[in-house]
Design a protein around this motif. Structure first.
Motif, short mmCIF file in Angstrom:
data_model
loop_
_atom_site.label_atom_id
_atom_site.label_comp_id
_atom_site.label_asym_id
_atom_site.label_seq_id
_atom_site.Cartn_x
_atom_site.Cartn_y
_atom_site.Cartn_z
N ARG A 161 -4.87 6.64 6.16
CA ARG A 161 -5.57 5.78 5.04
C ARG A 161 -4.92 4.49 4.74
O ARG A 161 -5.38 3.55 4.70
N LEU A 162 -3.65 4.71 4.60
CA LEU A 162 -2.66 3.44 4.44
C LEU A 162 -2.58 2.73 5.76
O LEU A 162 -2.62 1.41 5.24
N LEU A 163 -2.42 3.01 6.85
CA LEU A 163 -2.62 2.25 8.13
C LEU A 163 -4.13 1.46 8.13
O LEU A 163 -4.22 0.32 8.33
N LYS A 164 -5.19 2.24 7.64
CA LYS A 164 -6.31 1.42 7.60
C LYS A 164 -6.47 0.50 6.79
O LYS A 164 -6.78 -0.73 7.05
N ASP A 165 -5.89 0.73 5.46
CA ASP A 165 -5.89 -0.34 4.47
C ASP A 165 -4.86 -1.50 4.86
O ASP A 165 -5.31 -2.81 4.28
N ALA A 166 -3.97 -1.33 5.78
CA ALA A 166 -3.29 -2.67 6.38
C ALA A 166 -3.86 -3.04 7.65
O ALA A 166 -3.18 -3.92 8.12
#
Length: 226
Positions: free
Chosen positions: A219-224
């Protein structure tokens, strides 16, 4: 597509308080389940260990033949990089599986400590599960404090170590040491999946939390935008 670095213990033993060497390594579920999640999402994984030694899975974590077979099929775990030579800036996220091995080596490994400090400060996603948070003990700020002080964190609890039968033989307990760093330790029910996300840090309490930590990192990678 993101590049994700797994940092694994290079230790095959955990030295108990009576000097006994307890056979260990990394916990298979905590490496295989996140690896699978990242690979299925199209990301690349590299593995690093202290000295570049080939990491060994704790035999107790290989009782499921399917898990053992899946682990055996992952080439990256057989071709680790030398941790001291790794530049964390080359990776979009970093992940630390557990097992008792990190209690032996990563807890006192300065190279790992510097990597953790840099990744945390960079804002890139950082995931750590079960006994993996032992590595946080080696991270230091310039003033000698912990960069993780004030973060909400979970990890293998005193209750779980007691129920696993090793608390009274352990030279120290992970939960106690993490609290000593100044983290806000969040304890869930023993053996139940529990993960905590605080800024770019995702921590999981136990082996069953591995999937939750992987989901948090994704999820954090997607947000980035990765």
């Amino acid at each position: 597509m993101a590049d994700i670095l797994f940092v694994l213990t290079g230790s095959k033993v955990w030295t108990l308080n009576d000097g006994t060497e307890h056979p260990t390594g990394f916990w298979a579920e905590e490496a295989v389940v996140p690896y699978r999640a990242f690979a299925e999402a199209g990301h690349r994984v590299a593995v690093a260990t202290p000295g570049g030694v080939v990491p060994v899975a704790d035999r107790a974590s290989l009782t499921d033949p399917a898990m053992a077979e899946e682990l055996a099929g992952i080439a990256e775990f057989r071709q680790p990089l030398v941790l001291a030579e790794v530049d964390p800036a080359d990776y979009d996220a970093v992940f630390y599986p557990g097992g008792h091995g990190p209690m032996e080596d990563l807890a006192v490994n300065a190279d790992s400590g510097r990597l953790l400090t840099r990744v945390l400060a960079s804002g890139r996603p950082l995931g750590v599960v079960c006994h993996g948070p032992a590595a946080l003990l080696a991270a230091r700020t310039e003033d000698g404090g912990s960069p993780f002080a004030g973060y909400r964190v979970t990890g293998f609890t005193n209750a779980e170590e007691t129920q696993a039968g090793l608390a009274d033989r352990a030279p120290w307990l992970l939960q106690d040491r993490l609290v000593g760093l100044g983290v806000d330790f969040e304890e869930g029910e023993p053996w139940v999946p529990h993960a905590v996300v605080d800024r770019n840090l995702v921590t999981g309490q136990n082996p069953a939390s591995s999937a939750l930590v992987a989901t948090g990192l994704l999820r954090l990678l997607k947000d980035a935008g990765k």
